[in-house]
Structure formats: C-alpha cells, structure tokens
Design a protein around this motif. Structure first.
Motif, PDB file in Angstrom:
ATOM      1  N   VAL A 152       0.871  -1.291   0.060  1.00 42.50           N
ATOM      2  CA  VAL A 152       0.019  -0.146  -0.061  1.00 42.50           C
ATOM      3  C   VAL A 152       0.840   1.187   0.043  1.00 42.50           C
ATOM      4  O   VAL A 152       1.438   1.419   1.074  1.00 42.50           O
ATOM      5  N   THR A 153       0.835   2.283  -1.087  1.00 36.41           N
ATOM      6  CA  THR A 153       1.757   3.296  -1.145  1.00 36.41           C
ATOM      7  C   THR A 153       0.759   4.548  -1.112  1.00 36.41           C
ATOM      8  O   THR A 153      -0.066   4.619  -1.812  1.00 36.41           O
ATOM      9  N   THR A 154       1.324   5.541  -0.342  1.00 37.80           N
ATOM     10  CA  THR A 154       0.583   6.512   0.003  1.00 37.80           C
ATOM     11  C   THR A 154       1.425   7.957   0.131  1.00 37.80           C
ATOM     12  O   THR A 154       2.809   7.617   0.299  1.00 37.80           O
ATOM     13  N   SER A 155       0.931   8.997  -0.085  1.00 42.78           N
ATOM     14  CA  SER A 155       1.764  10.353   0.377  1.00 42.78           C
ATOM     15  C   SER A 155       0.929  11.205   0.963  1.00 42.78           C
ATOM     16  O   SER A 155      -0.163  11.250   0.629  1.00 42.78           O
ATOM     17  N   ARG A 156       1.711  12.085   1.694  1.00 40.90           N
ATOM     18  CA  ARG A 156       0.760  13.248   2.276  1.00 40.90           C
ATOM     19  C   ARG A 156       1.843  14.433   2.570  1.00 40.90           C
ATOM     20  O   ARG A 156       3.051  14.517   2.373  1.00 40.90           O
ATOM     21  N   SER A 157       1.288  15.539   2.266  1.00 41.66           N
ATOM     22  CA  SER A 157       1.788  16.703   2.343  1.00 41.66           C
ATOM     23  C   SER A 157       1.410  17.701   3.704  1.00 41.66           C
ATOM     24  O   SER A 157       0.292  17.524   4.052  1.00 41.66           O
ATOM     25  N   VAL A 158       2.400  18.169   4.599  1.00 42.55           N
ATOM     26  CA  VAL A 158       2.130  18.991   5.719  1.00 42.55           C
ATOM     27  C   VAL A 158       2.774  20.416   5.352  1.00 42.55           C
ATOM     28  O   VAL A 158       4.014  20.465   5.158  1.00 42.55           O
ATOM     29  N   VAL A 159       1.994  21.251   5.767  1.00 47.40           N
ATOM     30  CA  VAL A 159       2.606  22.718   5.631  1.00 47.40           C
ATOM     31  C   VAL A 159       3.151  23.254   6.921  1.00 47.40           C
ATOM     32  O   VAL A 159       2.339  23.297   8.037  1.00 47.40           O
ATOM     33  N   VAL A 173       5.828  20.074   2.909  1.00 44.92           N
ATOM     34  CA  VAL A 173       6.603  19.287   3.013  1.00 44.92           C
ATOM     35  C   VAL A 173       6.173  17.629   2.693  1.00 44.92           C
ATOM     36  O   VAL A 173       4.945  17.561   3.244  1.00 44.92           O
ATOM     37  N   THR A 174       6.228  17.115   1.695  1.00 44.14           N
ATOM     38  CA  THR A 174       5.664  15.992   1.226  1.00 44.14           C
ATOM     39  C   THR A 174       6.544  14.631   1.509  1.00 44.14           C
ATOM     40  O   THR A 174       7.855  14.714   1.524  1.00 44.14           O
ATOM     41  N   SER A 175       6.011  13.613   2.098  1.00 46.05           N
ATOM     42  CA  SER A 175       6.502  12.266   2.562  1.00 46.05           C
ATOM     43  C   SER A 175       5.862  11.477   1.847  1.00 46.05           C
ATOM     44  O   SER A 175       4.507  11.442   1.590  1.00 46.05           O
ATOM     45  N   GLY A 176       6.476  10.246   1.597  1.00 46.99           N
ATOM     46  CA  GLY A 176       5.805   9.088   1.114  1.00 46.99           C
ATOM     47  C   GLY A 176       5.877   7.937   2.203  1.00 46.99           C
ATOM     48  O   GLY A 176       6.953   7.810   2.836  1.00 46.99           O
ATOM     49  N   GLN A 177       4.798   7.097   1.923  1.00 45.58           N
ATOM     50  CA  GLN A 177       5.169   5.686   2.944  1.00 45.58           C
ATOM     51  C   GLN A 177       4.611   4.523   1.954  1.00 45.58           C
ATOM     52  O   GLN A 177       3.848   4.518   1.195  1.00 45.58           O
ATOM     53  N   LEU A 178       5.655   3.450   2.118  1.00 49.88           N
ATOM     54  CA  LEU A 178       5.171   2.143   1.465  1.00 49.88           C
ATOM     55  C   LEU A 178       5.057   0.937   2.645  1.00 49.88           C
ATOM     56  O   LEU A 178       5.854   0.974   3.735  1.00 49.88           O
ATOM     57  N   GLN A 179       3.856   0.503   2.793  1.00 49.95           N
ATOM     58  CA  GLN A 179       3.556  -0.372   3.819  1.00 49.95           C
ATOM     59  C   GLN A 179       3.252  -1.740   3.019  1.00 49.95           C
ATOM     60  O   GLN A 179       2.481  -1.772   2.186  1.00 49.95           O
ATOM     61  N   THR A 194       6.921  -1.171   7.121  1.00 48.00           N
ATOM     62  CA  THR A 194       6.463   0.166   6.770  1.00 48.00           C
ATOM     63  C   THR A 194       7.695   0.842   6.830  1.00 48.00           C
ATOM     64  O   THR A 194       8.558   1.005   7.484  1.00 48.00           O
ATOM     65  N   MET A 195       8.007   1.646   5.307  1.00 43.32           N
ATOM     66  CA  MET A 195       9.020   2.383   5.086  1.00 43.32           C
ATOM     67  C   MET A 195       8.481   3.756   4.867  1.00 43.32           C
ATOM     68  O   MET A 195       7.588   3.978   4.071  1.00 43.32           O
ATOM     69  N   ASP A 196       9.042   4.915   5.439  1.00 42.78           N
ATOM     70  CA  ASP A 196       8.826   6.263   5.202  1.00 42.78           C
ATOM     71  C   ASP A 196      10.040   6.975   4.923  1.00 42.78           C
ATOM     72  O   ASP A 196      11.109   6.993   5.264  1.00 42.78           O
ATOM     73  N   THR A 197       9.596   8.078   3.986  1.00 45.99           N
ATOM     74  CA  THR A 197      10.744   8.643   3.557  1.00 45.99           C
ATOM     75  C   THR A 197      10.243  10.311   3.043  1.00 45.99           C
ATOM     76  O   THR A 197       9.253  10.373   2.474  1.00 45.99           O
ATOM     77  N   ALA A 198      10.854  11.467   3.550  1.00 45.96           N
ATOM     78  CA  ALA A 198      10.757  12.593   2.913  1.00 45.96           C
ATOM     79  C   ALA A 198      11.312  12.791   1.738  1.00 45.96           C
ATOM     80  O   ALA A 198      11.148  14.013   0.763  1.00 45.96           O
ATOM     81  N   PHE A 206      13.912   3.970  -2.909  1.00 52.10           N
ATOM     82  CA  PHE A 206      13.467   3.053  -1.805  1.00 52.10           C
ATOM     83  C   PHE A 206      12.805   2.161  -1.744  1.00 52.10           C
ATOM     84  O   PHE A 206      12.650   0.877  -0.944  1.00 52.10           O
ATOM     85  N   GLY A 207      11.780   2.130  -2.980  1.00 49.42           N
ATOM     86  CA  GLY A 207      10.888   1.070  -3.109  1.00 49.42           C
ATOM     87  C   GLY A 207      11.684  -0.033  -3.642  1.00 49.42           C
ATOM     88  O   GLY A 207      11.482  -1.321  -3.059  1.00 49.42           O
TER      89      GLY A 207
END
Length: 236
Positions: A152-159, A173-179, A194-198, A206-207
C-alpha cells in the motif's frame, strides 16, 4: 545486499506485554537489512536500548560532539520507547548516498498484527480488498518468495508554518510511505513492513530497497530459528 539479519523470534507476539492472543505462538520470521540501514534493537530491556541508541547516534553522526549526541540520544531513545509500547518489533534508520553529494533518508519499522486468518492467501486477499476501498492508496498484490503480500503506497503533504522555517515562509513538506503486509503461513498473524521517507524524489530507489528486504523474508522452522534474546531484533 545484507549484512544483518533480523526478525521475530519464536513466540514473540504483536503485543510484547500480553503475548499472542488466544494462546497462539507467533512463529519465527527472519529478513535481511542492507548496509546503511542502522537498526535499533527494540527487544532489549530499557537499559540495553539506551546503550544501543547511544551507539546508533554515534554511528549516524560520527563527526558530532557530545552535546549533539546527547540531544539525539534523547530524541531517538523516546522514539524507541514509543515504538516498543506500540508493539513494533524492529526499527531502522536508513542513510544512503543518492548521488551528487546528497544523502537520502528513510525509516523502516516492522511489527505484527493479529489477522484472525491462518491461511496466508486468504488473509492477503482480505487485506487487498480492504485497502483497495480507500481512495488515494496504490494497492498492489505481491508474489514474494515467502508467500503472498500486499503493498500500500501513499503520500501526504504537511505545511510548516513560516514561524518555524529559516526563510520565514510557509513550507510544504511531502512524505511518502510504503507499507507491505506479509501474512504468516499457517498462523493468524500478519507482519507489517513500513518504510517512510521525505526524500520523495528518490521514492523509487527506496521502493527497490524495500523489495530487496521483502525478497529476503523467510519463515524458518521454529527449531531452526535463532533467538539470542528470546525476543525480536538484529543478529549478526
């Protein structure tokens, strides 16, 4: 690819405080981690974790000084305790050369959760169906050497408010997560990687790193598994 092996020792459960539910023993599982991914030995007792974290910050920042190491040890130490409390079995911090003098950063955590389904393929099918119903999630079926899995791959942005940035401007700042969910064969549990990276510009790299880790996952017979600490963690 690997210089360290890690995994779940026989009987370790997703909740270290209570053990596996319904008297079911979590079978052993092993996986490899590459050089450059600095592991934190979570299954050790609190004093041993503190010493391991102190060694970790010196490995990551060898040119630092005592003040820097003290601050980082407090930060990483608290993170380690929080992960243990949440039932996480393994965590590592990855620092890799991504070219042009740049360093890519990622984090890896591994835990286990009850699935209620001892058949690995049925458990994976259920997970694919569950995650596939959620928008903005890239869900893929995986045929791993150890059995089925679901990514399951997702991304999210935080201001980040400009009050906390060097430029004084708001920064996104956008970060990605591969679970990746890997059901245990013949046991009602699922391992969760769970792998997280900015460093989203290097998310494909990283994938590929996650793919190499997953290719090394194995479920050895309990009598063949090593459990030097009786819990979970890296072994050389």
């Amino acid at each position: 690819m690997t210089d360290t092996a890690a995994g779940f020792a026989p009987g370790a459960g997703p909740d270290p405080g209570s053990g596996p539910a319904d008297g079911v023993r979590l079978p052993p599982m092993t996986f490899g981690v590459p050089e450059g991914l600095h592991a934190v030995p979570l299954p050790l007792d609190a004093a041993e974790r503190g010493a391991a974290v102190a060694e970790l910050v010196r490995d990551i920042f060898p040119e630092g000084d005592a003040d820097l190491w003290t601050v980082l040890q407090a930060v990483y130490g608290q993170v380690a305790e929080d992960l243990v409390a949440a039932g996480v079995a393994f965590t590592g911090i990855g620092l890799f050369d991504v070219g042009e003098g740049q360093v890519g950063h990622c984090s890896l955590t591994v835990g286990a959760m009850p699935s209620g389904q001892p058949d690995a393929e049925i458990a994976a099918l259920g997970l694919r169906e569950l995650w596939g119903r959620r928008p903005l999630h890239d869900v893929q079926w995986l045929d791993l050497p150890c059995g089925p899995g679901v990514s399951v791959t997702t991304s999210r942005s935080v201001v980040i408010d400009g009050a906390y940035t060097a430029s004084g401007e708001d920064v996104t700042v956008t970060s990605g997560q591969l679970q990746v969910y890997v059901p245990f064969p013949a046991a009602p549990y699922t391992a969760v990687f769970t792998m997280d990276t900015a460093a989203v510009e290097h998310v494909e790299d990283f994938g590929a790193l996650m793919g190499a880790i997953l290719a090394s996952v194995a479920f050895p017979a309990e009598e063949d598994a090593e459990s030097p600490s009786g819990a979970v963690g890296p072994t050389t």
